[in-house]
Design an enzyme around this catalytic site. Structure first.
Site, PDB file in Angstrom:
ATOM      1  N   GLY A 181      21.504 -18.451  10.829  1.00 42.59           N
ATOM      2  CA  GLY A 181      21.295 -17.147  10.595  1.00 42.59           C
ATOM      3  C   GLY A 181      21.983 -16.531   9.134  1.00 42.59           C
ATOM      4  N   GLY A 183      22.068 -13.614   7.842  1.00 44.53           N
ATOM      5  CA  GLY A 183      22.128 -11.909   7.785  1.00 44.53           C
ATOM      6  C   GLY A 183      23.845 -11.591   7.511  1.00 44.53           C
ATOM      7  N   GLY A 272      21.524 -12.111  14.974  1.00 46.11           N
ATOM      8  CA  GLY A 272      21.249 -10.623  15.292  1.00 46.11           C
ATOM      9  C   GLY A 272      21.972 -10.132  16.760  1.00 46.11           C
ATOM     10  CG  ASP A 313      24.866  -1.264  17.625  1.00 48.42           C
ATOM     11  OD1 ASP A 313      24.427  -0.501  16.781  1.00 48.42           O
ATOM     12  OD2 ASP A 313      25.332  -2.417  17.775  1.00 48.42           O
ATOM     13  CG  LEU A 320      23.965  -0.445  10.076  1.00 50.35           C
ATOM     14  CD1 LEU A 320      23.367   0.432   8.845  1.00 50.35           C
ATOM     15  CD2 LEU A 320      24.845  -1.344   9.612  1.00 50.35           C
ATOM     16  CG  HIS A 445      36.467   3.162 -20.163  1.00 46.89           C
ATOM     17  ND1 HIS A 445      35.524   2.093 -20.015  1.00 46.89           N
ATOM     18  CD2 HIS A 445      37.514   3.104 -20.901  1.00 46.89           C
ATOM     19  CE1 HIS A 445      35.944   1.532 -20.853  1.00 46.89           C
ATOM     20  NE2 HIS A 445      37.062   1.752 -21.392  1.00 46.89           N
TER      21      HIS A 445
END
Length: 467
Positions: A181, A183, A272, A313, A320, A445
């Site tokens: 996987g 992912g 997954g 989920d 997430l 910056h």
């Protein structure tokens, strides 16, 4: 029988946040957790411990390969995996104790045990000692999360053929870790052990890694991870995983249909996750599941039973932690009569490799499929002064804007601190900013954020200043 206004089943990020918000809004609130620590997968065996190991392994990588470039001369560093795991456990313990504090602070009643419905308003808590207690709740929020998926022909022995949970507690550094996987989870944990000296081979069914993210990020991350030493077998379908002693052989078919094999001493199955509903007794409450075993909800995250809601989920959508948190707040505020809102298009996704990968909004592939006219601005991190100063020159920023209106439609980045900088894209799109709006905003910056301004300039049609 104890009575509550709101009861949350599951104490992961979605569950405990839902409980906190409900308590803040004046509801008498309870939370049920079957494990001895709060925090769910994320805090115990997911987001937090994996980031702890990623940070430890990144320090080791820098000490071994990058310190000398900065004029820091040290003896050959050694990785102490036992100490890394111990530190990870300390981080987890501190974090879960923090959730206990939040429960006490908000006067939330915590029940330790398995919560299961007896009816739409009654929940039985089966404690670890076998005793039970039944409570009554006006509203219930299901937040039971997910668990790792596998493939039907794979036997997870949790010793050599492992999931992400076991990968967080290895007692040795693998010689060759085979990851099934490509992912987020597989690449993150693969990166941990790659940095510590393991050979890592990723076997992925699709023709690219992180397939749900923008193609430019997948292409760049593949290049960067290959440079770091990770190997990839793409467009490769695994057909068998066999353990023989301390060796694991993975058999697969490549894109030509030819059989290929790869052997390692550990195999991480990372294909997954699936919703976790076992033992909930949903049938007693009459709550329906969809064809993928997820709890069915409407646009208000309400199940087919009016007083029962579900988040995270265990329902449709991206798995997430921050999505679950947003949903937890959404439900609590809905119950309080407020009008909350979630824009699911603007839930960012992050991969915590190094460099980090992050994206939010539409990918270029999605916009092509939808027939939307767009323009793109990009800027390479290597052209940035801050990146050269730190040595983090890999990666890019890609901003996608509407061709006519200049509204930002997608923000995609691979580079140092991308996980933090993606918030700039989220905020911009929440307020429907144009690429020109970002380009005209002053960015300090030297910072990595300047790359965002430069990419936005490029998207407006003006030339980036430092390219």
């Amino acid at each position: 029988m104890s009575q509550f206004d709101v009861t949350v089943i599951g104490s992961g990020p979605g569950g405990y946040v839902a409980a906190i918000r409900a308590a803040q809004l004046g509801f008498k609130t309870a939370i049920i957790e079957k494990y001895s620590t709060l925090g769910g997968t994320c805090l115990n065996v997911g987001c937090i411990p994996s980031k702890a190991l990623l940070d430890s392994s990144e320090h080791f990588e820098n000490a071994k390969h990058n310190f000398e470039n900065h004029g820091i001369i040290i003896n050959e560093p050694k990785a102490d995996i036992a100490r890394m795991i111990a530190r990870k456990n300390e981080v987890v313990e501190q974090t879960t104790k923090g959730i206990n504090f939040l429960m006490d602070k908000n006067k939330i009643t915590v029940f330790e045990g398995l919560g299961s419905f007896e009816s739409a308003t009654q929940i039985k808590v089966t404690k670890n000692d076998g005793s039970t207690e039944t409570i009554e709740s006006k509203y219930t929020i299901i937040a039971t999360g997910s668990k790792p998926s596998s493939l039907p022909f794979i036997t997870l022995d949790k010793e050599r053929v492992i999931t992400s949970t076991e990968a967080l507690n290895l007692k040795e550094i693998p010689k060759h870790l085979v990851v099934i996987g490509g992912g987020v989870i597989g690449l993150e944990l693969g990166s941990v052990y790659l940095r510590l000296g393991a050979q890592v081979t990723v076997v992925e069914f699709m023709d690219k890694i992180i397939p749900t993210m923008d193609g430019a990020l997948s292409k760049e991350l593949t290049k960067v991870l290959k440079k770091q030493g990770m190997k990839f077998m793409l467009s490769t379908a695994v057909s068998a995983v066999e353990r023989n002693g301390d060796s694991v052989k993975v058999t697969a078919k490549d894109k030509k249909g030819e059989e290929v094999t790869v052997e390692g001493d550990y195999c991480l199955v990372s294909v997954g996750r699936k919703p976790y509903t076992e033992g909930l007794g949903l049938e007693k409450a009459g709550v329906e599941l969809d064809e993928r075993g997820r709890v069915k909800t409407n646009d208000h995250l309400q199940t087919n039973v009016a007083n029962i809601y579900a988040i995270g989920d265990v329902i449709k959508g991206a798995m997430l932690a921050h999505k679950a948190e947003e949903e937890g707040v959404f439900v609590a505020e809905t119950l309080a009569g407020q009008k909350p809102h979630i824009n699911y298009n603007l839930i960012p996704g992050v991969v915590y490799t190094w460099p980090e990968v992050a994206g939010v909004g539409k990918t270029e592939e999605q916009l092509k499929e939808e027939g939307v006219a767009y323009k793109i601005g990009t800027f390479p991190m290597r052209a940035l002064g801050r990146s050269r100063a730190s040595g983090d020159i890999d990666g890019l920023v890609k901003i996608i804007a509407d061709e006519k209106t200049d509204e930002v439609l997608g923000f995609h980045m691979i580079g140092a601190r991308a996980a933090d900088l993606v918030a700039e894209g989220v905020i911009a799109m929440e307020f429907r900013a144009s690429a020109e709006d970002i380009a005209r905003s002053s960015h300090a910056h030297p910072t990595y954020a300047e790359a965002v301004k430069e990419a936005a300039l490029d998207a407006t049609g003006k030339r980036a200043l430092h390219m």
